[in-house]
Design a protein around this motif. Structure first.
Motif, PDB file in Angstrom:
ATOM      1  N   ASP A  86       0.830  -1.210   0.000  1.00 12.84           N
ATOM      2  CA  ASP A  86       0.000   0.000   0.000  1.00 12.84           C
ATOM      3  C   ASP A  86       0.866   1.263   0.000  1.00 12.84           C
ATOM      4  O   ASP A  86       0.627   2.204   0.743  1.00 12.84           O
ATOM      5  CB  ASP A  86      -0.933   0.000   1.212  1.00 12.84           C
ATOM      6  N   SER A  87       1.885   1.266  -0.861  1.00 13.62           N
ATOM      7  CA  SER A  87       2.830   2.375  -0.886  1.00 13.62           C
ATOM      8  C   SER A  87       2.802   3.102  -2.225  1.00 13.62           C
ATOM      9  O   SER A  87       3.493   2.695  -3.177  1.00 13.62           O
ATOM     10  CB  SER A  87       4.252   1.881  -0.593  1.00 13.62           C
ATOM     11  N   VAL A  88       2.028   4.171  -2.301  1.00 18.35           N
ATOM     12  CA  VAL A  88       1.992   4.978  -3.520  1.00 18.35           C
ATOM     13  C   VAL A  88       3.360   5.576  -3.829  1.00 18.35           C
ATOM     14  O   VAL A  88       3.788   5.583  -4.995  1.00 18.35           O
ATOM     15  CB  VAL A  88       0.915   6.077  -3.414  1.00 18.35           C
ATOM     16  N   PRO A  89       4.105   6.089  -2.821  1.00 18.48           N
ATOM     17  CA  PRO A  89       5.433   6.649  -3.140  1.00 18.48           C
ATOM     18  C   PRO A  89       6.376   5.638  -3.796  1.00 18.48           C
ATOM     19  O   PRO A  89       7.091   5.986  -4.741  1.00 18.48           O
ATOM     20  CB  PRO A  89       5.957   7.097  -1.769  1.00 18.48           C
ATOM     21  N   VAL A  90       6.390   4.402  -3.317  1.00 17.08           N
ATOM     22  CA  VAL A  90       7.261   3.391  -3.925  1.00 17.08           C
ATOM     23  C   VAL A  90       6.763   3.042  -5.325  1.00 17.08           C
ATOM     24  O   VAL A  90       7.554   2.851  -6.251  1.00 17.08           O
ATOM     25  CB  VAL A  90       7.353   2.132  -3.041  1.00 17.08           C
ATOM     26  N   ILE A  91       5.442   2.965  -5.493  1.00 20.81           N
ATOM     27  CA  ILE A  91       4.881   2.715  -6.822  1.00 20.81           C
ATOM     28  C   ILE A  91       5.367   3.780  -7.795  1.00 20.81           C
ATOM     29  O   ILE A  91       5.787   3.485  -8.919  1.00 20.81           O
ATOM     30  CB  ILE A  91       3.339   2.701  -6.764  1.00 20.81           C
ATOM     31  N   GLU A  92       5.336   5.025  -7.369  1.00 22.94           N
ATOM     32  CA  GLU A  92       5.760   6.128  -8.237  1.00 22.94           C
ATOM     33  C   GLU A  92       7.243   6.027  -8.585  1.00 22.94           C
ATOM     34  O   GLU A  92       7.626   6.269  -9.731  1.00 22.94           O
ATOM     35  CB  GLU A  92       5.444   7.455  -7.562  1.00 22.94           C
ATOM     36  N   VAL A  93       8.067   5.680  -7.607  1.00 21.06           N
ATOM     37  CA  VAL A  93       9.506   5.547  -7.861  1.00 21.06           C
ATOM     38  C   VAL A  93       9.764   4.428  -8.876  1.00 21.06           C
ATOM     39  O   VAL A  93      10.570   4.577  -9.805  1.00 21.06           O
ATOM     40  CB  VAL A  93      10.263   5.262  -6.547  1.00 21.06           C
ATOM     41  N   LEU A  94       9.080   3.315  -8.723  1.00 17.91           N
ATOM     42  CA  LEU A  94       9.273   2.184  -9.636  1.00 17.91           C
ATOM     43  C   LEU A  94       8.793   2.528 -11.047  1.00 17.91           C
ATOM     44  O   LEU A  94       9.448   2.177 -12.043  1.00 17.91           O
ATOM     45  CB  LEU A  94       8.536   0.954  -9.110  1.00 17.91           C
ATOM     46  N   LEU A  95       7.658   3.215 -11.140  1.00 22.02           N
ATOM     47  CA  LEU A  95       7.147   3.604 -12.455  1.00 22.02           C
ATOM     48  C   LEU A  95       8.097   4.583 -13.138  1.00 22.02           C
ATOM     49  O   LEU A  95       8.356   4.482 -14.344  1.00 22.02           O
ATOM     50  CB  LEU A  95       5.753   4.213 -12.330  1.00 22.02           C
ATOM     51  N   GLU A  96       8.632   5.513 -12.374  1.00 21.35           N
ATOM     52  CA  GLU A  96       9.594   6.469 -12.937  1.00 21.35           C
ATOM     53  C   GLU A  96      10.865   5.769 -13.419  1.00 21.35           C
ATOM     54  O   GLU A  96      11.522   6.235 -14.355  1.00 21.35           O
ATOM     55  CB  GLU A  96       9.944   7.525 -11.889  1.00 21.35           C
ATOM     56  N   ALA A  97      11.170   4.629 -12.805  1.00 25.28           N
ATOM     57  CA  ALA A  97      12.362   3.869 -13.198  1.00 25.28           C
ATOM     58  C   ALA A  97      12.088   2.962 -14.394  1.00 25.28           C
ATOM     59  O   ALA A  97      13.001   2.264 -14.866  1.00 25.28           O
ATOM     60  CB  ALA A  97      12.862   3.039 -12.025  1.00 25.28           C
ATOM     61  N   GLY A  98      10.832   2.957 -14.867  1.00 24.86           N
ATOM     62  CA  GLY A  98      10.512   2.166 -16.051  1.00 24.86           C
ATOM     63  C   GLY A  98       9.832   0.848 -15.793  1.00 24.86           C
ATOM     64  O   GLY A  98       9.733   0.016 -16.708  1.00 24.86           O
ATOM     65  N   ALA A  99       9.324   0.612 -14.584  1.00 24.19           N
ATOM     66  CA  ALA A  99       8.606  -0.631 -14.304  1.00 24.19           C
ATOM     67  C   ALA A  99       7.390  -0.743 -15.215  1.00 24.19           C
ATOM     68  O   ALA A  99       6.676   0.238 -15.445  1.00 24.19           O
ATOM     69  CB  ALA A  99       8.175  -0.678 -12.834  1.00 24.19           C
ATOM     70  N   ALA A 100       7.153  -1.927 -15.763  1.00 24.75           N
ATOM     71  CA  ALA A 100       6.012  -2.157 -16.646  1.00 24.75           C
ATOM     72  C   ALA A 100       4.723  -2.102 -15.836  1.00 24.75           C
ATOM     73  O   ALA A 100       4.511  -2.913 -14.938  1.00 24.75           O
ATOM     74  CB  ALA A 100       6.156  -3.506 -17.337  1.00 24.75           C
ATOM     75  N   VAL A 101       3.862  -1.160 -16.168  1.00 27.87           N
ATOM     76  CA  VAL A 101       2.676  -0.927 -15.359  1.00 27.87           C
ATOM     77  C   VAL A 101       1.679  -2.074 -15.443  1.00 27.87           C
ATOM     78  O   VAL A 101       0.888  -2.280 -14.516  1.00 27.87           O
ATOM     79  CB  VAL A 101       2.009   0.407 -15.778  1.00 27.87           C
ATOM     80  N   ASP A 102       1.715  -2.857 -16.532  1.00 28.16           N
ATOM     81  CA  ASP A 102       0.766  -3.959 -16.692  1.00 28.16           C
ATOM     82  C   ASP A 102       1.419  -5.336 -16.548  1.00 28.16           C
ATOM     83  O   ASP A 102       0.875  -6.334 -17.016  1.00 28.16           O
ATOM     84  CB  ASP A 102       0.068  -3.873 -18.050  1.00 28.16           C
ATOM     85  N   ALA A 103       2.572  -5.406 -15.897  1.00 30.39           N
ATOM     86  CA  ALA A 103       3.221  -6.701 -15.684  1.00 30.39           C
ATOM     87  C   ALA A 103       2.291  -7.623 -14.897  1.00 30.39           C
ATOM     88  O   ALA A 103       1.511  -7.167 -14.048  1.00 30.39           O
ATOM     89  CB  ALA A 103       4.527  -6.506 -14.922  1.00 30.39           C
ATOM     90  N   ARG A 104       2.350  -8.902 -15.184  1.00 28.89           N
ATOM     91  CA  ARG A 104       1.463  -9.876 -14.528  1.00 28.89           C
ATOM     92  C   ARG A 104       2.243 -10.780 -13.577  1.00 28.89           C
ATOM     93  O   ARG A 104       3.396 -11.119 -13.837  1.00 28.89           O
ATOM     94  CB  ARG A 104       0.756 -10.744 -15.573  1.00 28.89           C
ATOM     95  N   ASP A 105       1.560 -11.172 -12.498  1.00 28.70           N
ATOM     96  CA  ASP A 105       2.159 -12.157 -11.602  1.00 28.70           C
ATOM     97  C   ASP A 105       1.723 -13.549 -12.041  1.00 28.70           C
ATOM     98  O   ASP A 105       1.102 -13.723 -13.098  1.00 28.70           O
ATOM     99  CB  ASP A 105       1.801 -11.871 -10.138  1.00 28.70           C
ATOM    100  N   ASP A 106       2.017 -14.561 -11.254  1.00 24.28           N
ATOM    101  CA  ASP A 106       1.717 -15.934 -11.654  1.00 24.28           C
ATOM    102  C   ASP A 106       0.228 -16.221 -11.743  1.00 24.28           C
ATOM    103  O   ASP A 106      -0.185 -17.196 -12.371  1.00 24.28           O
ATOM    104  CB  ASP A 106       2.375 -16.921 -10.685  1.00 24.28           C
ATOM    105  N   ALA A 107      -0.605 -15.369 -11.122  1.00 20.69           N
ATOM    106  CA  ALA A 107      -2.053 -15.530 -11.191  1.00 20.69           C
ATOM    107  C   ALA A 107      -2.661 -14.676 -12.299  1.00 20.69           C
ATOM    108  O   ALA A 107      -3.877 -14.632 -12.443  1.00 20.69           O
ATOM    109  CB  ALA A 107      -2.688 -15.175  -9.846  1.00 20.69           C
TER     110      ALA A 107
END
Length: 244
Positions: free
Chosen positions: A96-117
């Motif tokens: 539940d960390s919006v700040p970490v989400i923002e940091v990861l997105l700014e670093a290029g994390a794929a916003v629609d990446a899927r987990d094993d489910a």
């Protein structure tokens, strides 16, 4: 003055050197930026899994943005998955960390990446009932209609959340959990999803909306007729576990 400050620095350095050195994974999980910096200086690959399949960047998420940024600056891949298939962005949603989400997105994390489910970060954010996380992910271009392995999309989950603000992000009305869906909401959920070729009755059967099923049948819907995919409504209900 200068001497007292120097003594404090020397004392701090002595304390650090006297403290047992942590591995990169241990330091990432410890929530101590100074220890993580020390471990990074001694480590090689920041994306190396340990013997338990743990990834430093996933472990660092709970420690906050400083640790996550430190690993990213050291070359950590924002999309790497750990041994359980968990990516940093999924872990940030779980935390539940919006700040970490923002940091990861700014670093290029794929916003629609899927987990094993098959869950995207947005699916998990909506399932958690977080308007703030959902807004952040949608603002970064997350797909509101990407279905997981069970066929649920973020838009569908938002519609059934009972939260008007959360559903409003997807342009639909929230239906309270104890209130049956209406036809307009059913159509809004059907459009643009894996259910787009299903009949309204098939979608209602899959969702277990008994009141809506009766409404559709009373309006002339054929309970035995297959939809465009060749599957009748009763099979949709059975597949979703709605024996009633």
């Amino acid at each position: 003055g200068y001497l007292p400050a120097r003594r404090r620095l020397e004392a701090s350095a002595a304390e650090m050197s006297a403290t047992p050195r942590l591995s990169l994974h241990q330091a990432a999980a410890a929530g101590d930026p100074a220890r993580l910096r020390q471990a990074l200086a001694a480590a090689g690959d920041p994306d190396r899994l340990d013997d338990h399949g743990r990834l430093p960047l996933v472990l660092a998420v709970d420690g906050g943005t400083a640790q996550v940024a430190m690993l990213l600056e050291a070359g950590a891949d924002p999309d790497a998955a750990d041994g359980a298939g968990i990516r940093p962005l999924h872990r940030a949603v779980a935390a539940d960390s919006v700040p970490v989400i923002e940091v990861l997105l700014e670093a290029g994390a794929a916003v629609d990446a899927r987990d094993d489910a098959g869950d995207s970060p947005l699916t998990l954010a909506v399932a958690a009932g977080s308007t703030a996380m959902a807004r952040t992910l949608l603002g970064a271009g997350a797909d509101p209609d990407g279905a997981n392995a069970a066929g649920w999309t973020p838009r569908m989950l938002a519609g059934r959340s009972g939260d008007p603000a959360l559903a409003g992000l997807f342009g639909i009305r929230a239906t309270p959990r104890d209130e049956p869906a209406d036809l307009r909401q059913l159509e809004a959920l059907r459009r643009g999803t894996v259910m787009r070729d299903w009949s309204p009755l098939a979608v209602a059967a899959w969702a277990g909306e008994l009141g809506l099923i009766r409404q559709l049948i009373d309006g002339g819907a054929d309970a035995a007729a297959a939809d465009d995919t060749g599957v009748p409504p009763v099979f949709r209900a059975a597949g979703a576990g709605h024996a009633e």
